[in-house]
Design a protein around this motif. Structure first.
Motif, short mmCIF file in Angstrom:
data_model
loop_
_atom_site.label_atom_id
_atom_site.label_comp_id
_atom_site.label_asym_id
_atom_site.label_seq_id
_atom_site.Cartn_x
_atom_site.Cartn_y
_atom_site.Cartn_z
N MET A 1 6.23 -0.01 5.67
CA MET A 1 5.92 0.87 4.54
C MET A 1 6.30 2.30 4.88
SD MET A 1 2.12 -0.49 3.48
CE MET A 1 2.06 0.53 2.00
N ASP A 2 6.97 2.97 3.93
CA ASP A 2 7.21 4.40 4.14
C ASP A 2 6.02 5.16 3.55
OD1 ASP A 2 7.50 4.49 1.34
OD2 ASP A 2 9.68 4.36 1.46
N GLU A 3 6.01 6.47 3.74
CA GLU A 3 4.84 7.26 3.34
C GLU A 3 4.65 7.30 1.84
OE1 GLU A 3 4.56 11.04 5.22
OE2 GLU A 3 4.18 10.13 7.19
N ASP A 4 5.72 7.26 1.08
CA ASP A 4 5.57 7.24 -0.38
C ASP A 4 4.90 5.95 -0.84
OD1 ASP A 4 6.71 9.74 -0.69
OD2 ASP A 4 8.73 8.97 -1.06
N THR A 5 5.26 4.83 -0.21
CA THR A 5 4.62 3.57 -0.55
C THR A 5 3.15 3.59 -0.17
OG1 THR A 5 6.72 2.44 -0.16
CG2 THR A 5 4.74 1.07 -0.27
N ARG A 6 2.85 4.18 0.99
CA ARG A 6 1.45 4.30 1.40
C ARG A 6 0.66 5.14 0.41
NH1 ARG A 6 3.98 4.93 6.63
NH2 ARG A 6 3.63 3.08 7.91
N TYR A 7 1.27 6.21 -0.06
CA TYR A 7 0.56 7.06 -1.01
C TYR A 7 0.30 6.32 -2.32
CZ TYR A 7 -0.78 11.08 -3.81
OH TYR A 7 -1.48 11.95 -4.63
N GLU A 8 1.24 5.49 -2.75
CA GLU A 8 1.01 4.69 -3.95
C GLU A 8 -0.15 3.72 -3.75
OE1 GLU A 8 2.28 5.01 -7.01
OE2 GLU A 8 3.14 6.83 -6.13
N ALA A 9 -0.27 3.18 -2.53
CA ALA A 9 -1.41 2.30 -2.23
C ALA A 9 -2.72 3.08 -2.31
CB ALA A 9 -1.24 1.69 -0.84
N VAL A 10 -2.69 4.33 -1.86
CA VAL A 10 -3.89 5.18 -1.93
C VAL A 10 -4.22 5.50 -3.39
CG1 VAL A 10 -4.81 7.47 -1.36
CG2 VAL A 10 -3.58 6.14 0.37
N ARG A 11 -3.20 5.82 -4.17
CA ARG A 11 -3.42 6.15 -5.59
C ARG A 11 -4.04 4.98 -6.34
NH1 ARG A 11 1.66 8.43 -8.62
NH2 ARG A 11 0.12 8.27 -10.29
N SER A 12 -3.63 3.77 -5.99
CA SER A 12 -4.14 2.59 -6.69
C SER A 12 -5.39 2.01 -6.02
CB SER A 12 -3.06 1.52 -6.77
OG SER A 12 -2.62 1.12 -5.49
N ARG A 13 -5.84 2.68 -4.94
CA ARG A 13 -7.03 2.23 -4.19
C ARG A 13 -6.90 0.76 -3.80
NH1 ARG A 13 -8.67 5.82 -8.07
NH2 ARG A 13 -9.88 7.61 -7.33
N ASP A 14 -5.78 0.44 -3.20
CA ASP A 14 -5.42 -0.94 -2.90
C ASP A 14 -6.09 -1.40 -1.60
OD1 ASP A 14 -4.18 -3.39 -2.49
OD2 ASP A 14 -2.29 -2.71 -3.34
N GLY A 15 -7.09 -2.23 -1.74
CA GLY A 15 -7.83 -2.72 -0.58
C GLY A 15 -7.03 -3.63 0.33
N ARG A 16 -5.88 -4.10 -0.13
CA ARG A 16 -5.07 -4.97 0.73
C ARG A 16 -4.62 -4.25 1.99
NH1 ARG A 16 -0.32 -6.83 -3.10
NH2 ARG A 16 -0.45 -4.61 -3.59
#
Length: 464
Positions: A1-16
Protein backbone atom coordinates in the motif's frame (compact mmCIF):
# COMPACT_ATOMS: atom_id res chain seq x y z
CA UNK A 1 0.00 0.00 0.00
CA UNK A 2 1.22 3.49 -0.78
CA UNK A 3 0.45 6.39 1.54
CA UNK A 4 -2.49 7.65 -0.49
CA UNK A 5 -4.12 4.22 -0.25
CA UNK A 6 -3.47 4.18 3.49
CA UNK A 7 -5.08 7.57 3.85
CA UNK A 8 -8.16 6.34 2.00
CA UNK A 9 -8.34 3.45 4.48
CA UNK A 10 -8.21 6.00 7.31
CA UNK A 11 -10.90 8.15 5.69
CA UNK A 12 -13.21 5.16 5.40
CA UNK A 13 -12.29 3.91 8.91
CA UNK A 14 -11.49 0.53 7.41
CA UNK A 15 -10.96 -1.98 10.20
CA UNK A 16 -9.40 -4.48 7.80
CA UNK A 17 -6.12 -2.60 8.18
CA UNK A 18 -6.05 -2.33 11.98
CA UNK A 19 -2.64 -3.63 12.97
CA UNK A 20 -1.33 -3.58 9.39
CA UNK A 21 -0.26 0.05 9.84
CA UNK A 22 -0.81 3.01 12.16
CA UNK A 23 -1.26 6.69 11.47
CA UNK A 24 -0.27 9.68 13.56
CA UNK A 25 -1.49 13.28 13.55
CA UNK A 26 1.27 15.84 13.84
CA UNK A 27 -1.03 18.59 15.13
CA UNK A 28 -2.24 16.52 18.08
CA UNK A 29 0.75 14.29 18.79
CA UNK A 30 -1.53 11.20 18.80
CA UNK A 31 -1.33 7.96 16.84
CA UNK A 32 -4.32 5.76 16.00
CA UNK A 33 -5.51 2.60 14.30
CA UNK A 34 -7.00 3.09 10.79
CA UNK A 35 -10.56 2.51 12.05
CA UNK A 36 -10.39 5.23 14.72
CA UNK A 37 -13.85 6.88 14.91
CA UNK A 38 -12.42 10.36 15.49
CA UNK A 39 -12.72 13.09 12.84
CA UNK A 40 -10.40 12.30 9.94
CA UNK A 41 -7.35 14.61 10.02
CA UNK A 42 -6.14 16.50 6.99
CA UNK A 43 -3.80 14.55 4.78
CA UNK A 44 -0.93 16.99 5.23
CA UNK A 45 -0.96 16.40 8.98
CA UNK A 46 -0.84 12.60 8.80
CA UNK A 47 2.18 10.31 9.08
CA UNK A 48 2.13 6.54 8.68
CA UNK A 49 4.05 3.93 10.65
CA UNK A 50 4.41 0.16 10.26
CA UNK A 51 4.24 -0.46 14.01
CA UNK A 52 3.00 1.18 17.19
CA UNK A 53 6.59 1.14 18.46
CA UNK A 54 7.68 3.25 15.49
CA UNK A 55 4.96 5.81 16.22
CA UNK A 56 5.92 5.90 19.89
CA UNK A 57 9.59 6.28 18.95
CA UNK A 58 8.69 9.36 16.92
CA UNK A 59 7.10 10.98 19.97
CA UNK A 60 3.42 10.17 19.40
CA UNK A 61 1.17 8.90 22.20
CA UNK A 62 -1.61 6.36 21.91
CA UNK A 63 -5.15 7.51 21.19
CA UNK A 64 -7.38 7.00 24.23
CA UNK A 65 -10.42 6.53 22.05
CA UNK A 66 -9.37 3.77 19.64
CA UNK A 67 -6.61 2.15 21.77
CA UNK A 68 -4.25 1.35 18.89
CA UNK A 69 -2.10 -0.80 21.17
CA UNK A 70 -4.93 -3.36 21.43
CA UNK A 71 -5.30 -4.20 17.73
CA UNK A 72 -4.62 -7.70 16.35
CA UNK A 73 -1.08 -8.26 15.20
CA UNK A 74 -0.21 -7.96 11.54
CA UNK A 75 -0.82 -11.20 9.62
CA UNK A 76 2.36 -10.44 7.67
CA UNK A 77 4.52 -11.85 10.48
CA UNK A 78 2.83 -15.24 10.25
CA UNK A 79 3.37 -15.36 6.50
CA UNK A 80 6.98 -14.25 6.50
CA UNK A 81 9.63 -16.84 7.28
CA UNK A 82 12.63 -14.50 7.12
CA UNK A 83 14.64 -13.17 10.05
CA UNK A 84 12.37 -10.15 10.56
CA UNK A 85 9.21 -12.25 10.69
CA UNK A 86 10.84 -14.73 13.06
CA UNK A 87 12.11 -11.90 15.25
CA UNK A 88 8.67 -10.33 15.54
CA UNK A 89 7.16 -13.65 16.61
CA UNK A 90 9.87 -14.17 19.23
CA UNK A 91 9.51 -10.64 20.60
CA UNK A 92 5.76 -11.19 20.90
CA UNK A 93 6.49 -14.33 22.91
CA UNK A 94 8.54 -12.25 25.37
CA UNK A 95 12.04 -13.40 24.41
CA UNK A 96 13.58 -9.91 24.64
CA UNK A 97 12.12 -9.39 28.11
CA UNK A 98 13.52 -12.71 29.31
CA UNK A 99 16.78 -13.04 27.37
CA UNK A 100 17.56 -9.58 26.06
CA UNK A 101 18.53 -8.62 22.52
CA UNK A 102 21.52 -10.96 22.70
CA UNK A 103 19.19 -13.89 23.37
CA UNK A 104 16.95 -12.90 20.47
CA UNK A 105 19.92 -12.61 18.12
CA UNK A 106 21.28 -15.98 19.23
CA UNK A 107 17.98 -17.70 18.46
CA UNK A 108 17.92 -16.12 15.01
CA UNK A 109 21.56 -16.93 14.25
CA UNK A 110 22.52 -13.29 13.66
CA UNK A 111 24.50 -10.69 15.55
CA UNK A 112 22.62 -8.23 17.75
CA UNK A 113 23.72 -5.42 15.41
CA UNK A 114 22.28 -7.20 12.36
CA UNK A 115 18.96 -7.79 14.11
CA UNK A 116 18.79 -4.15 15.18
CA UNK A 117 19.53 -2.95 11.66
CA UNK A 118 17.01 -5.23 9.94
CA UNK A 119 14.15 -4.49 12.32
CA UNK A 120 14.74 -0.76 12.29
CA UNK A 121 14.90 -0.68 8.48
CA UNK A 122 11.60 -2.55 8.04
CA UNK A 123 9.58 -1.69 11.15
CA UNK A 124 10.91 1.71 12.13
CA UNK A 125 11.89 0.35 15.55
CA UNK A 126 14.48 -2.02 16.97
CA UNK A 127 13.88 -5.01 19.24
CA UNK A 128 14.07 -3.00 22.46
CA UNK A 129 11.50 -0.48 21.21
CA UNK A 130 9.17 -3.24 20.00
CA UNK A 131 9.40 -5.02 23.34
CA UNK A 132 8.87 -1.72 25.17
CA UNK A 133 5.64 -1.06 23.27
CA UNK A 134 4.45 -4.54 24.16
CA UNK A 135 5.31 -3.99 27.83
CA UNK A 136 3.34 -0.75 27.84
CA UNK A 137 0.26 -2.56 26.53
CA UNK A 138 0.63 -5.29 29.16
CA UNK A 139 0.95 -2.61 31.83
CA UNK A 140 -2.26 -0.92 30.69
CA UNK A 141 -4.15 -4.23 30.76
CA UNK A 142 -2.97 -4.98 34.30
CA UNK A 143 -3.65 -1.43 35.50
CA UNK A 144 -7.18 -1.43 34.15
CA UNK A 145 -8.26 -5.00 34.90
CA UNK A 146 -6.59 -5.89 38.21
CA UNK A 147 -6.07 -4.45 41.67
CA UNK A 148 -2.40 -5.39 41.73
CA UNK A 149 -0.19 -2.73 43.35
CA UNK A 150 1.42 -0.48 40.77
CA UNK A 151 4.90 -1.53 41.83
CA UNK A 152 4.05 -5.19 41.17
CA UNK A 153 2.56 -4.29 37.80
CA UNK A 154 5.79 -2.54 36.81
CA UNK A 155 7.83 -5.74 37.15
CA UNK A 156 5.03 -8.03 35.96
CA UNK A 157 4.95 -6.05 32.70
CA UNK A 158 8.63 -6.72 32.12
CA UNK A 159 10.12 -3.37 33.16
CA UNK A 160 13.49 -3.37 34.90
CA UNK A 161 12.55 -0.59 37.31
CA UNK A 162 9.57 1.37 38.56
CA UNK A 163 11.07 4.54 37.13
CA UNK A 164 11.34 3.01 33.66
CA UNK A 165 7.75 1.82 33.99
CA UNK A 166 6.47 5.27 35.02
CA UNK A 167 8.37 7.04 32.26
CA UNK A 168 7.15 4.63 29.57
CA UNK A 169 3.49 4.82 30.62
CA UNK A 170 3.65 8.63 30.61
CA UNK A 171 5.25 8.71 27.17
CA UNK A 172 2.89 6.17 25.57
CA UNK A 173 -0.40 7.17 27.20
CA UNK A 174 0.27 10.75 28.27
CA UNK A 175 -0.88 9.75 31.76
CA UNK A 176 0.61 8.47 34.97
CA UNK A 177 -0.04 4.83 35.89
CA UNK A 178 -2.53 6.04 38.50
CA UNK A 179 -4.38 8.07 35.88
CA UNK A 180 -4.42 5.11 33.46
CA UNK A 181 -5.97 2.96 36.18
CA UNK A 182 -8.55 5.64 36.99
CA UNK A 183 -9.55 5.82 33.31
CA UNK A 184 -10.58 2.15 33.20
CA UNK A 185 -14.19 1.53 32.11
CA UNK A 186 -16.47 1.44 35.15
CA UNK A 187 -19.90 1.21 33.61
CA UNK A 188 -22.03 -1.70 32.54
CA UNK A 189 -20.07 -4.47 30.90
CA UNK A 190 -16.74 -3.42 32.43
CA UNK A 191 -14.71 -6.45 33.42
CA UNK A 192 -12.30 -6.28 36.30
CA UNK A 193 -10.42 -8.94 38.19
CA UNK A 194 -11.58 -9.90 41.66
CA UNK A 195 -9.63 -12.05 44.12
CA UNK A 196 -9.42 -15.56 42.71
CA UNK A 197 -11.29 -14.67 39.51
CA UNK A 198 -8.28 -14.19 37.24
CA UNK A 199 -7.51 -11.46 34.71
CA UNK A 200 -10.31 -10.73 32.20
CA UNK A 201 -9.15 -10.10 28.64
CA UNK A 202 -10.51 -9.37 25.20
CA UNK A 203 -8.55 -11.24 22.55
CA UNK A 204 -9.09 -9.07 19.49
CA UNK A 205 -9.40 -10.41 15.95
CA UNK A 206 -9.93 -8.71 12.62
CA UNK A 207 -12.76 -9.57 10.32
CA UNK A 208 -15.23 -12.47 10.57
CA UNK A 209 -14.28 -15.33 12.86
CA UNK A 210 -15.65 -18.86 12.49
CA UNK A 211 -15.61 -19.63 16.20
CA UNK A 212 -17.74 -22.75 15.86
CA UNK A 213 -15.23 -24.50 13.58
CA UNK A 214 -12.31 -23.61 15.85
CA UNK A 215 -14.07 -24.75 19.01
CA UNK A 216 -15.26 -27.94 17.28
CA UNK A 217 -11.65 -28.76 16.43
CA UNK A 218 -10.38 -27.95 19.93
CA UNK A 219 -13.15 -30.12 21.41
CA UNK A 220 -12.12 -33.09 19.22
CA UNK A 221 -8.47 -32.68 20.16
CA UNK A 222 -8.88 -31.91 23.88
CA UNK A 223 -6.49 -34.00 25.97
CA UNK A 224 -8.11 -34.94 29.31
CA UNK A 225 -6.33 -33.50 32.32
CA UNK A 226 -4.90 -30.61 30.26
CA UNK A 227 -7.93 -29.36 28.30
CA UNK A 228 -11.69 -29.42 28.57
CA UNK A 229 -14.66 -28.03 26.65
CA UNK A 230 -17.95 -27.25 28.38
CA UNK A 231 -21.31 -25.93 27.22
CA UNK A 232 -23.33 -26.38 24.05
CA UNK A 233 -22.18 -25.33 20.54
CA UNK A 234 -22.44 -21.57 20.22
CA UNK A 235 -22.01 -21.06 23.96
CA UNK A 236 -18.95 -23.13 24.87
CA UNK A 237 -15.96 -22.41 27.07
CA UNK A 238 -12.54 -23.88 26.35
CA UNK A 239 -10.34 -24.27 29.42
CA UNK A 240 -6.77 -25.52 29.69
CA UNK A 241 -3.52 -25.44 31.62
CA UNK A 242 -0.39 -23.66 30.37
CA UNK A 243 3.27 -24.03 31.21
CA UNK A 244 4.90 -20.61 31.01
CA UNK A 245 8.43 -19.23 31.54
CA UNK A 246 7.86 -18.08 35.13
CA UNK A 247 4.99 -20.27 36.29
CA UNK A 248 1.74 -21.86 35.16
CA UNK A 249 -1.73 -20.71 34.20
CA UNK A 250 -5.32 -21.78 33.90
CA UNK A 251 -7.08 -20.09 31.00
CA UNK A 252 -10.67 -19.97 29.79
CA UNK A 253 -11.81 -18.69 26.37
CA UNK A 254 -15.46 -18.27 25.41
CA UNK A 255 -16.81 -19.30 22.03
CA UNK A 256 -19.12 -16.31 21.63
CA UNK A 257 -17.62 -13.59 19.44
CA UNK A 258 -18.14 -10.05 20.67
CA UNK A 259 -18.22 -6.75 18.87
CA UNK A 260 -20.34 -4.86 16.34
CA UNK A 261 -22.59 -6.81 14.00
CA UNK A 262 -23.66 -6.06 10.47
CA UNK A 263 -27.28 -6.20 9.41
CA UNK A 264 -26.88 -9.88 8.51
CA UNK A 265 -25.58 -10.73 11.97
CA UNK A 266 -21.99 -11.34 10.84
CA UNK A 267 -19.23 -10.00 13.07
CA UNK A 268 -16.94 -7.84 10.89
CA UNK A 269 -14.44 -7.76 13.73
CA UNK A 270 -14.41 -8.15 17.46
CA UNK A 271 -12.89 -10.33 20.15
CA UNK A 272 -13.08 -13.50 22.18
CA UNK A 273 -13.64 -13.14 25.91
CA UNK A 274 -10.95 -14.81 28.00
CA UNK A 275 -9.83 -15.08 31.60
CA UNK A 276 -6.36 -16.00 32.86
CA UNK A 277 -5.32 -17.29 36.26
CA UNK A 278 -1.53 -16.82 36.45
CA UNK A 279 0.76 -18.02 39.20
CA UNK A 280 3.17 -15.25 38.14
CA UNK A 281 1.84 -12.09 36.41
CA UNK A 282 5.10 -11.73 34.48
CA UNK A 283 3.73 -14.45 32.20
CA UNK A 284 0.76 -12.39 30.99
CA UNK A 285 2.27 -11.29 27.68
CA UNK A 286 3.52 -14.76 26.80
CA UNK A 287 0.23 -16.41 27.78
CA UNK A 288 -1.77 -14.00 25.62
CA UNK A 289 0.47 -14.50 22.60
CA UNK A 290 0.23 -18.29 22.88
CA UNK A 291 -3.54 -18.10 23.04
CA UNK A 292 -3.53 -15.82 20.02
CA UNK A 293 -1.52 -18.43 18.10
CA UNK A 294 -3.80 -21.24 19.23
CA UNK A 295 -6.94 -19.41 18.06
CA UNK A 296 -5.22 -17.83 15.01
CA UNK A 297 -6.37 -14.36 16.02
CA UNK A 298 -3.81 -12.40 14.00
CA UNK A 299 -4.96 -13.82 10.66
CA UNK A 300 -6.19 -11.59 7.84
CA UNK A 301 -9.47 -13.28 6.80
CA UNK A 302 -10.09 -10.70 4.09
CA UNK A 303 -6.89 -11.62 2.25
CA UNK A 304 -7.42 -15.36 2.82
CA UNK A 305 -11.03 -15.37 1.64
CA UNK A 306 -10.31 -13.18 -1.37
CA UNK A 307 -7.57 -15.50 -2.62
CA UNK A 308 -9.27 -18.83 -1.89
CA UNK A 309 -12.73 -17.58 -2.87
CA UNK A 310 -11.47 -16.93 -6.40
CA UNK A 311 -10.96 -20.68 -6.92
CA UNK A 312 -14.08 -22.49 -8.25
CA UNK A 313 -13.40 -25.52 -6.05
CA UNK A 314 -13.15 -23.48 -2.84
CA UNK A 315 -15.54 -20.61 -3.60
CA UNK A 316 -18.68 -22.26 -2.14
CA UNK A 317 -16.72 -23.40 0.94
CA UNK A 318 -15.39 -19.90 1.59
CA UNK A 319 -18.85 -18.39 1.08
CA UNK A 320 -20.27 -20.84 3.62
CA UNK A 321 -17.56 -20.17 6.22
CA UNK A 322 -16.04 -16.69 5.84
CA UNK A 323 -13.22 -16.08 8.25
CA UNK A 324 -12.32 -19.75 8.80
CA UNK A 325 -9.15 -19.99 10.86
CA UNK A 326 -6.20 -22.38 10.97
CA UNK A 327 -5.59 -23.05 14.69
CA UNK A 328 -2.04 -23.25 16.00
CA UNK A 329 -0.69 -24.59 19.28
CA UNK A 330 0.40 -23.27 22.68
CA UNK A 331 3.06 -25.98 22.95
CA UNK A 332 4.65 -27.47 19.81
CA UNK A 333 4.85 -30.88 21.44
CA UNK A 334 1.07 -31.21 21.84
CA UNK A 335 0.09 -31.54 18.14
CA UNK A 336 3.06 -33.88 17.63
CA UNK A 337 1.99 -36.25 20.41
CA UNK A 338 -1.66 -36.20 19.32
CA UNK A 339 -0.68 -36.93 15.72
CA UNK A 340 1.54 -39.86 16.74
CA UNK A 341 -0.46 -41.56 19.52
CA UNK A 342 -3.93 -39.96 19.37
CA UNK A 343 -5.87 -38.20 22.10
CA UNK A 344 -6.18 -41.29 24.30
CA UNK A 345 -2.45 -41.97 24.05
CA UNK A 346 -1.67 -38.33 24.83
CA UNK A 347 -3.93 -38.49 27.90
CA UNK A 348 -2.02 -41.54 29.14
CA UNK A 349 1.30 -39.73 28.72
CA UNK A 350 -0.11 -36.75 30.61
CA UNK A 351 -1.06 -38.95 33.56
CA UNK A 352 2.33 -40.68 33.59
CA UNK A 353 4.74 -37.86 32.79
CA UNK A 354 2.88 -34.55 33.08
CA UNK A 355 3.46 -32.39 36.14
CA UNK A 356 0.43 -32.38 38.45
CA UNK A 357 -1.03 -28.99 39.35
CA UNK A 358 -0.59 -27.90 42.95
CA UNK A 359 -4.32 -27.14 43.02
CA UNK A 360 -6.38 -29.06 40.42
CA UNK A 361 -9.34 -27.18 38.97
CA UNK A 362 -12.19 -29.50 38.04
CA UNK A 363 -10.96 -31.91 35.38
CA UNK A 364 -7.77 -29.85 34.80
CA UNK A 365 -5.13 -31.68 36.79
CA UNK A 366 -1.83 -31.63 34.87
CA UNK A 367 0.48 -29.70 32.60
CA UNK A 368 1.34 -31.29 29.28
CA UNK A 369 4.63 -33.24 29.64
CA UNK A 370 7.85 -31.52 28.70
CA UNK A 371 9.96 -32.91 25.88
CA UNK A 372 12.75 -33.78 28.34
CA UNK A 373 10.38 -35.83 30.50
CA UNK A 374 9.18 -37.85 27.51
CA UNK A 375 12.69 -38.19 26.09
CA UNK A 376 13.86 -39.67 29.39
CA UNK A 377 11.00 -42.16 29.47
CA UNK A 378 12.55 -44.40 26.82
CA UNK A 379 9.42 -44.37 24.63
CA UNK A 380 11.19 -45.39 21.43
CA UNK A 381 9.81 -45.11 17.91
CA UNK A 382 9.00 -41.81 16.17
CA UNK A 383 7.78 -40.18 19.40
CA UNK A 384 10.99 -41.07 21.22
CA UNK A 385 13.11 -39.70 18.37
CA UNK A 386 11.03 -36.51 18.20
CA UNK A 387 11.13 -35.79 21.92
CA UNK A 388 14.85 -36.52 22.08
CA UNK A 389 15.51 -34.05 19.26
CA UNK A 390 13.42 -31.39 20.98
CA UNK A 391 15.04 -32.04 24.34
CA UNK A 392 18.64 -31.78 23.09
CA UNK A 393 17.95 -28.76 20.89
CA UNK A 394 18.70 -30.34 17.53
CA UNK A 395 15.08 -29.61 16.61
CA UNK A 396 13.36 -26.29 17.31
CA UNK A 397 9.64 -25.71 16.92
CA UNK A 398 9.30 -22.39 18.75
CA UNK A 399 7.75 -19.24 17.18
CA UNK A 400 11.12 -18.07 15.87
CA UNK A 401 12.27 -21.36 14.39
CA UNK A 402 13.37 -21.51 10.76
CA UNK A 403 10.46 -23.39 9.19
CA UNK A 404 12.41 -24.96 6.35
CA UNK A 405 15.21 -26.07 8.68
CA UNK A 406 12.67 -27.51 11.12
CA UNK A 407 10.95 -29.43 8.32
CA UNK A 408 14.25 -30.92 7.17
CA UNK A 409 15.05 -31.96 10.74
CA UNK A 410 11.61 -33.52 11.15
CA UNK A 411 11.86 -35.46 7.88
CA UNK A 412 15.25 -36.80 9.01
CA UNK A 413 13.69 -38.42 12.08
CA UNK A 414 12.92 -42.13 11.67
CA UNK A 415 9.31 -43.09 11.10
CA UNK A 416 7.84 -39.61 10.91
CA UNK A 417 5.33 -39.48 8.06
CA UNK A 418 5.11 -36.47 5.77
CA UNK A 419 1.51 -35.90 6.84
CA UNK A 420 2.64 -35.47 10.45
CA UNK A 421 5.46 -33.14 9.37
CA UNK A 422 2.91 -31.03 7.48
CA UNK A 423 0.67 -30.94 10.56
CA UNK A 424 3.55 -29.74 12.73
CA UNK A 425 4.57 -27.10 10.22
CA UNK A 426 1.02 -25.72 10.17
CA UNK A 427 0.18 -26.12 13.86
CA UNK A 428 3.45 -25.88 15.82
CA UNK A 429 5.23 -23.42 13.52
CA UNK A 430 2.12 -21.48 12.51
CA UNK A 431 2.87 -21.61 8.79
CA UNK A 432 -0.22 -20.41 6.87
CA UNK A 433 0.95 -21.96 3.60
CA UNK A 434 1.29 -25.70 4.16
CA UNK A 435 0.11 -27.90 1.30
CA UNK A 436 -1.56 -31.11 2.52
CA UNK A 437 0.51 -34.11 1.33
CA UNK A 438 -1.07 -36.20 -1.38
CA UNK A 439 -3.61 -33.54 -2.35
CA UNK A 440 -3.43 -31.77 -5.70
CA UNK A 441 -3.49 -28.07 -4.80
CA UNK A 442 -2.90 -25.21 -7.22
CA UNK A 443 -0.33 -22.47 -6.68
CA UNK A 444 -3.19 -19.97 -6.78
CA UNK A 445 -4.02 -20.99 -3.20
CA UNK A 446 -0.70 -19.66 -1.96
CA UNK A 447 0.16 -18.24 0.55
CA UNK A 448 -2.93 -19.58 2.34
CA UNK A 449 -2.85 -23.32 1.68
CA UNK A 450 -3.20 -24.14 5.40
CA UNK A 451 -6.58 -22.40 5.33
CA UNK A 452 -7.59 -24.29 2.21
CA UNK A 453 -6.77 -27.51 4.07
CA UNK A 454 -9.10 -26.43 6.89
CA UNK A 455 -11.97 -26.03 4.40
CA UNK A 456 -11.23 -29.44 2.89
CA UNK A 457 -11.12 -31.06 6.35
CA UNK A 458 -14.57 -29.74 7.20
CA UNK A 459 -16.05 -31.11 3.98
CA UNK A 460 -14.36 -34.48 4.46
CA UNK A 461 -12.13 -34.18 1.40
CA UNK A 462 -9.11 -34.22 3.69
CA UNK A 463 -8.61 -36.01 6.96
CA UNK A 464 -8.31 -33.71 9.99
Amino acid sequence: MDEDTRYEAVRSRDGRFDGAFFFAVETTGIYCRPSCPAITPKRRNVRFFPTAAAAQGSGFRACRRCRPDAVPGSAEWNVRADAVGRAVRLIADGVVDREGVAGLASRLGYSARQVQRQLTAELGAGPVALARAQRAHTARVLLQTTELPITEIAFASGFASVRQFNDTVREVYDSTPTEVRAAAPRGRGARRATPGAGIPLRLAHRGPYQATAVFDQLAREAVPGVEEMSGAPGDRTYRRTLRLPYGTALVAVEERTQGPKTGGGTHPGGWLEARLHLTDPRDLTTAVQRLRRLFDLDADPYAVDERLGADPRLAPLVAARPGLRSPGAVDPLEPAVRALVGVAGAADLVRRYGKALDAPCGSLTHLFPEAAALAGAGLGGPLGALTAALADGTLRLDPGADRDAAQEALLALPGLARSIVATLRARALGDPDVAPPGVDVPDSWRPWRSYAAQHLCITGELRD
